[in-house]
Design an enzyme around this catalytic site. Structure first.
Site, PDB file in Angstrom:
ATOM      1  N   CYS A 175       0.814  -1.227   0.000  1.00  0.00           N
ATOM      2  CA  CYS A 175       0.000   0.000   0.000  1.00  0.00           C
ATOM      3  C   CYS A 175       0.840   1.266   0.000  1.00  0.00           C
ATOM      4  CB  CYS A 175      -0.926   0.018   1.201  1.00  0.00           C
ATOM      5  SG  CYS A 175      -2.333  -1.048   0.939  1.00  0.00           S
ATOM      6  N   SER A 176       2.115   1.165   0.325  1.00  0.00           N
ATOM      7  CA  SER A 176       2.963   2.361   0.334  1.00  0.00           C
ATOM      8  C   SER A 176       3.822   2.465  -0.927  1.00  0.00           C
ATOM      9  CB  SER A 176       3.838   2.373   1.593  1.00  0.00           C
ATOM     10  OG  SER A 176       3.032   2.615   2.719  1.00  0.00           O
TER      11      SER A 176
END
Ligand code: CO8
Length: 375
Positions: free
Chosen positions: A157-158
């Protein structure tokens, strides 16, 4: 050292919508078929009966009302419950590259940049459709970028914020002049649509950002990057064990751990304080406080999560204007979520306004950028 801006963004929206109602109807049809087919084993206590999903639960637990997907028919077919994609030849543009070319082309046009201006492409996403050749190099060629370099990277997600830090540092240090960051997320392909605990979580999308030098930027919608900060802390609470060794471990591709698995409650409890502290610490390192920030473009996994982080940052509820929500419409789109929020909700701000882009997710990984509107 050069001053650096995010000069423009682009968005590719996946072509099909699945509402919660449609998703739950398909899931519950699957449950009915499963329970009927396994009635004897269920009655003997050998197999657990599956429970139905509900729209009310999904909306209350997550804030998600619908999602965009690259294929709808395969997902909502109770006999299949996964997208169906037609294989492409090596000569055709691959699916993720196609999404990235659309979003990237839009971002470059918004930045007033031609292919000849770009000298780096970073393709950052939670899942790559192949290990090599890098998707970024394919995208580079498809966009007609004949100089520089491209590479793929994955920090779940990053991915987008970690890619932004690399892009910003490259431009700051003059190893690239204009970097295109793209995030083609096909989360539907790694989601267990048969798992009631998570079947509603994800959607598909692609975002793109152009990073370049402040002094030569043409766009009048540029945001100067005042700082970026990355952090990781190992956790098994969000995990996917699929990989190139799976075949050699004689794994069944339908094993549950070959798709996205999470301990949602634990993630919620552990990541919210980490994200709030991370943002506060990042702002403090720039002599800023959360109260001075006009807008937070937070990772879009769960509405209650963002509300809690907002309260921790501001000591009160953040308004929708201060921390815009897009997950109701897009669901969790992994690394693209905070970038969609930025893309949709940044043009209305004034010169000098401060904003924070922040992602948080598997790893755990957290990435933030503090930005200031230029003009
Ligand atoms: N319908 C009805 N009831 C349900 C359903 C359903 N669909 N699902 C669960 N329930 C029931 C449960 O059985 C449970 O019942 P009981 O209390 O009787 O045991 C009850 O509802 C409560 O269940 P939970 O405790 O699981 O529900 P929560 O309130 O915790 O909500 C969430 C679940 C929404 C998952 C929530 O915990 C959450 O959002 N947590 C944060 C998750 C998060 O941020 N994850 C980040 C992951 S994304 C990321 O990092 C990218 C990874 C790479 C992506 C790859 C692409 C796929």
């Amino acid at each position: 050292m050069n001053r650096v801006v995010i000069s423009a963004s682009g968005l590719f929206t996946a072509p099909h919508i699945i509402s919660n109602e449609e998703l739950v109807a398909s899931y519950n049809a699957f449950v009915g078929q499963f329970n009927e087919a396994n009635a004897t084993s269920i009655a003997a206590g050998e197999v657990d009966a599956l429970e139905e999903s509900s729209v009310e639960f999904i909306e209350k637990a997550s804030g998600i009302t619908r999602r965009y997907v690259m294929d709808r028919a395969g997902v909502i077919d109770p006999q299949r419950m996964r997208p169906k994609f037609t294989p492409r030849t090596n000569e055709q543009l691959s699916l993720q590259a196609e999404m990235a070319v659309a979003a990237g082309g839009e971002a470059l046009a918004a930045a007033g940049r031609a292919a000849s201006d770009v000298d780096a492409v970073i393709c950052a996403a939670s899942n790559m459709q192949r290990p090599y050749p890098a998707m970024a190099i394919e995208i580079q060629r498809a966009l007609g970028i004949s100089q520089g370099y491209g590479f793929d990277m994955n920090v779940a997600c990053s991915s987008a914020t970690f890619a932004l830090e690399l892009a910003v540092n490259a431009v700051r240090c003059d190893t690239a002049s204009t970097v295109l960051v793209v995030n083609p997320e096909i989360c539907s392909a790694h989601l267990a649509w048969q798992d009631r605990d998570c079947h509603f979580i994800f959607g598909d999308v692609c975002t793109a950002l152009v990073v370049e030098r402040l002094e030569t930027a043409i766009s009048n919608k540029a945001w100067e990057v005042l700082g970026s900060k990355l952090a990781t802390r190992f956790s098994n609470n969000i995990r996917n064990n699929a990989g190139f060794l799976s075949r050699c471990e004689d794994r069944d591709p339908t094993d549950r751990d070959q798709l996205f698995v999470q301990e949602g409650r634990r993630v919620f409890k552990e990541v919210c304080p980490m994200a709030a502290e991370h943002i506060t610490g990042h702002l403090a390192s720039l002599d800023l406080t959360p109260a001075q920030v006009r807008r937070f473009w937070l990772h879009q996994a769960n509405l209650a999560m963002n509300q809690l982080i907002g309260r921790r940052l501001l000591g009160r509820e953040a308004t929708a204007d201060e921390a815009p929500v897009i997950l109701d419409e897009f669901a969790n789109t992994a690394s693209a979520g905070s970038i969609i929020a930025f893309h949709r909700h940044s043009a209305d701000l004034a010169a000098g306004d401060l904003g924070v882009i922040c992602s948080f997710g598997a790893g755990y990984s957290i990435g933030s950028l503090v930005v200031r509107k230029v003009s």
